[in-house]
Write an enzyme that holds these catalytic residues in place. Structure first.
Site, PDB file in Angstrom:
ATOM      1  N   HIS A 141      -2.164   1.053   7.195  1.00 31.82           N
ATOM      2  CA  HIS A 141      -2.612   1.001   5.806  1.00 31.82           C
ATOM      3  C   HIS A 141      -2.862   2.411   5.288  1.00 31.82           C
ATOM      4  O   HIS A 141      -3.240   3.307   6.049  1.00 31.82           O
ATOM      5  CB  HIS A 141      -3.893   0.164   5.705  1.00 31.82           C
ATOM      6  N   HIS A 148      -6.104   1.650  -3.428  1.00 31.68           N
ATOM      7  CA  HIS A 148      -5.074   1.163  -2.506  1.00 31.68           C
ATOM      8  C   HIS A 148      -4.649  -0.236  -2.911  1.00 31.68           C
ATOM      9  O   HIS A 148      -5.278  -0.875  -3.745  1.00 31.68           O
ATOM     10  CB  HIS A 148      -5.601   1.166  -1.064  1.00 31.68           C
ATOM     11  N   CYS A 176       0.807  -1.225   0.000  1.00 32.55           N
ATOM     12  CA  CYS A 176       0.000   0.000   0.000  1.00 32.55           C
ATOM     13  C   CYS A 176       0.841   1.276   0.000  1.00 32.55           C
ATOM     14  O   CYS A 176       0.533   2.228  -0.706  1.00 32.55           O
ATOM     15  CB  CYS A 176      -0.989   0.003   1.161  1.00 32.55           C
TER      16      CYS A 176
END
Length: 184
Positions: free
Chosen positions: A134, A146, A82
């Site tokens: 994240h 993402h 990510c």
């Protein structure tokens, strides 16, 4: 008298026809405009309102990466995580160098609540952790791109129960950070 009436009617009809042709021409030009067509296409593919797709370069970049598998520490089309995906977007789309780790990137932003996010802003999550784990790029209409650990590069919705549960904050890269990075 009849000739004047017919001539006046002909003038009015021609004028209306010309106005209609100009209107139709503008509509056709709008439909044939490549940027407008791209906006419409990306709007449909990514589930974002047409008026939210102002940065065609961003949507094109994301589209090219959709489906890339997730790989922790990866930064290629063979596998990416990510933060590397976010870093690549900022490098290629915004010509801005950001740090590599989601927690470090958070130190570079002005935190924002969900309702103040704009296209290109960052979204941060604390997934089963006390720290940020994240990151993604906000697209508009509560959607973000993402690299998901389970599905690879995808577009998800912030209102999805999973992401809603773990959403921490949004953020916009600070101008002083941009300036410092551009000077280096």
């Amino acid at each position: 008298m009849i000739k004047k009436f017919l001539f006046s009617t002909l003038i009015v009809a021609c004028s209306l026809s010309a106005v209609h042709a100009q209107t139709k021409s503008k509509e056709t030009n709008k439909l044939e405009d490549p940027d407008n067509l791209a906006s419409q296409y990306f709007s449909q593919v990514m589930g974002v309102a047409v008026d939210a797709t102002s940065n065609i370069k961003l949507y094109k970049f994301i589209y090219e990466w959709i489906g890339t598998p997730y790989r922790f520490g990866g930064n290629t089309k063979k596998g990416i995580d990510c933060s590397a995906f976010t870093k690549a977007i900022y490098d290629k789309v915004f010509n801005t160098t950001i740090l590599r780790n989601s927690r470090d990137i958070f130190s570079m932003v002005d935190p924002l609540p969900k309702d103040e996010l704009k296209e290109g802003d960052l979204v941060f999550f604390k997934i089963k952790s006390r720290s940020i784990t994240h990151i993604g790029i906000f697209l508009g209409d509560n959607r973000f791109a993402h690299a998901s650990s389970s599905r690879g590069v995808v577009i998800s919705n912030l209102n999805d129960p999973y992401y809603s549960r773990y959403f921490y904050k949004g953020g916009r890269i600070l101008d002083p950070v941009k300036n410092d990075l551009m000077e280096e």
